[in-house]
Design an enzyme around this catalytic site. Sequence first.
Site, mmCIF file in Angstrom:
data_model
loop_
_atom_site.group_PDB
_atom_site.id
_atom_site.type_symbol
_atom_site.label_atom_id
_atom_site.label_comp_id
_atom_site.label_asym_id
_atom_site.label_seq_id
_atom_site.Cartn_x
_atom_site.Cartn_y
_atom_site.Cartn_z
ATOM 1 N N CYS A 1 34.145 -7.600 5.278
ATOM 2 C CA CYS A 1 35.475 -8.430 5.540
ATOM 3 C C CYS A 1 35.371 -10.026 4.763
ATOM 4 O O CYS A 1 36.385 -10.434 3.713
ATOM 5 C CB CYS A 1 36.228 -8.335 7.002
ATOM 6 N N CYS B 1 45.464 10.663 32.552
ATOM 7 C CA CYS B 1 44.934 10.332 30.891
ATOM 8 C C CYS B 1 45.935 9.766 31.201
ATOM 9 O O CYS B 1 47.049 9.390 31.490
ATOM 10 C CB CYS B 1 45.149 12.085 30.793
ATOM 11 N N GLY C 1 47.375 14.330 17.477
ATOM 12 C CA GLY C 1 49.158 14.471 17.633
ATOM 13 C C GLY C 1 49.768 13.871 15.873
ATOM 14 O O GLY C 1 50.719 14.325 15.706
ATOM 15 N N LYS D 1 39.229 21.060 15.938
ATOM 16 C CA LYS D 1 40.513 21.164 15.026
ATOM 17 C C LYS D 1 40.473 21.089 13.721
ATOM 18 O O LYS D 1 41.756 21.351 12.840
ATOM 19 C CB LYS D 1 40.308 19.780 15.648
ATOM 20 N N CYS E 1 41.661 -7.402 8.290
ATOM 21 C CA CYS E 1 41.467 -6.361 8.456
ATOM 22 C C CYS E 1 40.913 -5.672 9.650
ATOM 23 O O CYS E 1 42.103 -6.622 11.037
ATOM 24 C CB CYS E 1 39.493 -5.933 8.126
ATOM 25 N N ASN F 1 40.572 6.180 19.421
ATOM 26 C CA ASN F 1 40.434 5.117 19.885
ATOM 27 C C ASN F 1 39.826 3.397 18.985
ATOM 28 O O ASN F 1 39.691 4.654 18.034
ATOM 29 C CB ASN F 1 38.065 5.523 20.543
ATOM 30 N N CYS G 1 36.197 -13.773 10.692
ATOM 31 C CA CYS G 1 36.359 -12.936 10.974
ATOM 32 C C CYS G 1 34.952 -12.482 10.544
ATOM 33 O O CYS G 1 34.098 -12.300 10.279
ATOM 34 C CB CYS G 1 36.706 -11.618 9.715
ATOM 35 N N ASN H 1 31.602 13.538 14.799
ATOM 36 C CA ASN H 1 32.377 12.266 15.261
ATOM 37 C C ASN H 1 31.332 11.433 14.371
ATOM 38 O O ASN H 1 30.594 10.793 13.832
ATOM 39 C CB ASN H 1 30.983 11.626 16.239
ATOM 40 N N CYS I 1 39.576 -8.931 11.958
ATOM 41 C CA CYS I 1 40.473 -10.282 11.926
ATOM 42 C C CYS I 1 41.272 -10.284 13.076
ATOM 43 O O CYS I 1 41.105 -11.443 14.047
ATOM 44 C CB CYS I 1 41.159 -10.042 10.087
#
Length: 446
Positions: A349, A291, A124, A168, A267, A225, A344, A191, A270
Amino acid sequence: FCCNSGKCLWWRRVSASGAEWSCYWEPVSPWIFQLLGFWEPAMADSASVVEQLQRRIRELEEKLARETGGSGGGQTHRARIERMSPEVTDSNPYSRLMALKRMGIVKDYEKIRTFAVAVVGVGGVGSVTAEMLTRCGIGKLLLFDYDKVELANMNRLFFQPHQAGLSKVQAAEHTLRSINPDVQFEVHNYNITTVDNFQHFMDRISNGGLEEGKPVDLVLSCVDNFEARMAINTACNELGQIWMESGVSENAVSGHIQLIVPGESACFACAPPLVVAANIDEKTLKREGVCAASLPTTMGVVAGLLVQNVLKYLLNFGSVSFYLGYNAMQDFFPTMAMKPNPQCDDLHCRKQQEEYKKKAAASPKEDIFVEEEEEIVHEDNDWGIELVSEVSEEELKAASGPVPDLPEGIALAYIIPDKEENSIDEATVTESEESLEELMAKMKSM
């Protein structure tokens, strides 16, 4: 092949048996061709069969071209433009973009064609982000996603019903290429969180720039996610890659964008969300038949804020936001900047923080001295008249409500007075039946 009687059809089949090849003919029932739409029972001329087949092939090719975003179906494609022109004509797709230079907003807008941007997640927010960057004339777009277009996505922008079933990234590439053929596209249908794909993802981030072998200029996270966000965060921390993160809430009425500069700003690890900090598997939180909500308006706003921030960062104009939120319920846009966490959990990082400290120490920023303005004293103020507040600081504090404890760097713009505890009794004047003339006579006699 059709025999002279016109009542039977034969086709040739070729089979392999070991190293030898053999072929034979076998009869085919006419209803098969009738089902496909190019057989007429009374047809006896083989030339007519060929004509019917060719016509049917053309129809199928046009249908396939329409569904895949090709040149069929009456779509027109313009030729590639080698150089952006500020000429104001109806046929120039860059005239309104180049006007930004004429108006003094951007020094050199054509520089946008020298940048490569990776968009992770073409949903989206990501699909609209990719479309905006394509229309702005970005040099190269790298698209990463493993999902397919579904009819359930039609409440969002960009994708169309005839693209359902396509990946997509494939559907996006066809649409975006037809919008602006000047942009280079590189799509990856996988993925990024798996081990093998993650290594390939890092390789394309560090070598998939406009010039092969050079890193991309910016990575945009448009995923839905936390697992994918953490994967992008890990890759960018390890590579020292600047990136921007975006997201929309599950209730679809709020969102945010965030610029992350490894070592300089916080980040994603953190200050992780509770799901990440508690090592909770996101899949266990999903329920069957339930959903998240989705509004094209909120996603369009977040995508617009993200691309606006990208343009300001790449073309060096305006103020780039490190964090910008959006609350649709109250039309509230909070903004802030977060420093990295020295403790962190991400090792890379912490290494980037050390590198940033060394760079900052080697090239300190120049202190900006602000000259204090002298207090203006009117020369004709012979009597020394000055304005003073009728309320002292003690009275102001007494009339204000309690001051909450706030973290360092945050101050209250104002304090709402506590009406119940600090109410002030106002003096009232008793009514009199005397006339105005009588009252004026009393004042004269005083």
